[in-house]
Enzyme design. Sequence first.
Site, PDB file in Angstrom:
ATOM      1  N   GLY A  31       0.804  -1.214   0.000  1.00  0.00           N
ATOM      2  CA  GLY A  31       0.000   0.000   0.000  1.00  0.00           C
ATOM      3  C   GLY A  31       0.837   1.264   0.000  1.00  0.00           C
ATOM      4  N   HIS A  37       3.987   1.321  -8.348  1.00  0.00           N
ATOM      5  CA  HIS A  37       2.986   0.265  -8.132  1.00  0.00           C
ATOM      6  C   HIS A  37       1.981   0.255  -9.285  1.00  0.00           C
ATOM      7  CE1 HIS A  37       3.877   1.235  -3.700  1.00  0.00           C
ATOM      8  NE2 HIS A  37       4.165  -0.057  -3.779  1.00  0.00           N
ATOM      9  N   LYS A 149      12.774  -2.940  -8.732  1.00  0.00           N
ATOM     10  CA  LYS A 149      13.279  -2.073  -7.655  1.00  0.00           C
ATOM     11  C   LYS A 149      13.754  -2.926  -6.477  1.00  0.00           C
ATOM     12  CE  LYS A 149      13.097   1.557  -4.646  1.00  0.00           C
ATOM     13  NZ  LYS A 149      12.794   0.948  -3.389  1.00  0.00           N
ATOM     14  N   MET A 184      11.059   5.635  -7.111  1.00  0.00           N
ATOM     15  CA  MET A 184       9.838   5.814  -6.313  1.00  0.00           C
ATOM     16  C   MET A 184       9.787   4.758  -5.224  1.00  0.00           C
ATOM     17  SD  MET A 184       7.012   6.758  -9.125  1.00  0.00           S
ATOM     18  CE  MET A 184       7.204   8.236 -10.112  1.00  0.00           C
ATOM     19  N   ARG A 187       8.592   4.726   1.081  1.00  0.00           N
ATOM     20  CA  ARG A 187       9.399   5.257   2.184  1.00  0.00           C
ATOM     21  C   ARG A 187       9.991   6.640   1.876  1.00  0.00           C
ATOM     22  NH1 ARG A 187      10.763  -0.584   3.023  1.00  0.00           N
ATOM     23  NH2 ARG A 187      10.128  -1.090   5.146  1.00  0.00           N
TER      24      ARG A 187
HETATM   25  P1  AMP Z   1       5.907  -2.551  -1.777  1.00  0.00           P
HETATM   26  O1  AMP Z   1       4.549  -1.940  -1.614  1.00  0.00           O
HETATM   27  O2  AMP Z   1       7.025  -1.618  -1.483  1.00  0.00           O
HETATM   28  O3  AMP Z   1       6.023  -3.893  -1.116  1.00  0.00           O
HETATM   29  O4  AMP Z   1       6.045  -2.841  -3.337  1.00  0.00           O
HETATM   30  C1  AMP Z   1       5.089  -3.597  -4.033  1.00  0.00           C
HETATM   31  C2  AMP Z   1       5.632  -3.914  -5.396  1.00  0.00           C
HETATM   32  O5  AMP Z   1       5.908  -2.706  -6.098  1.00  0.00           O
HETATM   33  C3  AMP Z   1       6.942  -4.700  -5.343  1.00  0.00           C
HETATM   34  O6  AMP Z   1       6.936  -5.688  -6.364  1.00  0.00           O
HETATM   35  C4  AMP Z   1       7.967  -3.628  -5.612  1.00  0.00           C
HETATM   36  O7  AMP Z   1       9.152  -4.128  -6.188  1.00  0.00           O
HETATM   37  C5  AMP Z   1       7.230  -2.748  -6.583  1.00  0.00           C
HETATM   38  N1  AMP Z   1       7.807  -1.410  -6.624  1.00  0.00           N
HETATM   39  C6  AMP Z   1       8.181  -0.640  -5.570  1.00  0.00           C
HETATM   40  N2  AMP Z   1       8.732   0.515  -5.992  1.00  0.00           N
HETATM   41  C7  AMP Z   1       8.708   0.476  -7.350  1.00  0.00           C
HETATM   42  C8  AMP Z   1       9.144   1.378  -8.380  1.00  0.00           C
HETATM   43  N3  AMP Z   1       9.715   2.553  -8.096  1.00  0.00           N
HETATM   44  N4  AMP Z   1       8.958   1.000  -9.665  1.00  0.00           N
HETATM   45  C9  AMP Z   1       8.387  -0.192  -9.963  1.00  0.00           C
HETATM   46  N5  AMP Z   1       7.960  -1.068  -9.045  1.00  0.00           N
HETATM   47  C10 AMP Z   1       8.120  -0.749  -7.756  1.00  0.00           C
END
Ligand code: AMP
Length: 282
Positions: A31, A37, A149, A184, A187
């Site tokens: 989220g 995302h 990422k 992106m 955090r």
């Molecule tokens: P998270 O919510 O941080 O667990 O990320 C969910 C998904 O989004 C994971 O597969 C991450 O690798 C992907 N993600 C996070 N940041 C980016 C970004 N800047 N560009 C593309 N995908 C991302």
Amino acid sequence: MELIRTIRHMQDWSEAKRVRGQRIGFVPTMGFLHEGHLSLMRHARGQSDHLVVSIFVNPLQFGPKEDLAQYPRDLDRDLELMKPIPVDAVFHPEPEAMYPPGFQTRVEVTEVTKGLCGTFRPGHFTGVATVVLKLFNIVRPHLAVFGEKDYQQLVTIKRMAQDLNLDLVVEGQPTLREPDGLAMSSRNVYLSSEERRSALALSESLRLAQEMVTAGRRAAADILAAVREKIESRPHNKVQYAVLVDPLTLEDVTRVNDRAVLALAVFTGRTRLIDNALLTAP
Ligand code: AMP
């Protein structure tokens, strides 16, 4: 867009699509969504009849001193951002439903989780693999999309899917960046404006490394020294690791002969940022 809060409801929803022979695409997230995302969602959407997104801040993948409690959460904002994709179902379970009393099973991917973040976040990838396998069993997707990422996470999930004969395709998608190059991340909201400027050194150092390789400098030690120097020349920055690894095994390489992943974890103030790039030798 349907908001699904229980495991049983999610399983029934997916089963109803599967019996009709329809393809389910899935993007797991924690989220506090950003354009990165959304790019994964658009990609999964384009290859599926139905798109499911999970929003779950997984306690199992946070260490005791990490930011589980502070991790940013805003479900209403996330639901608004997903409307235009469009997303068919958002799975948002309670932690108590995912980890009820008596829960004691873990999924451990042993080798690709050893270095990089695995060294500094013990148990993190076990937490990730465990929740992702649970989510796969609940959502039962045909396709699951993850971001490059989190490169080590992507390799770990691919390994798990292959090793455990999961009947789905795992795909990686490129990292989306702010116009100035910062990857992106949910955090990034932790950063002050001054830290935000220092954080640019991560993407700048990735570009510098590729320039060095293009110019014929292939020794990992030289490249990594230049990367560290660039990052730590900015205030607030402390490199946790900077490594050059084989893109498949994640083992250290001493030279960039063909392709290698440069992976970074940096504390900018109290915020831990990660970034990576695939370096290619011409
Ligand atoms: P998270 O919510 O941080 O667990 O990320 C969910 C998904 O989004 C994971 O597969 C991450 O690798 C992907 N993600 C996070 N940041 C980016 C970004 N800047 N560009 C593309 N995908 C991302």
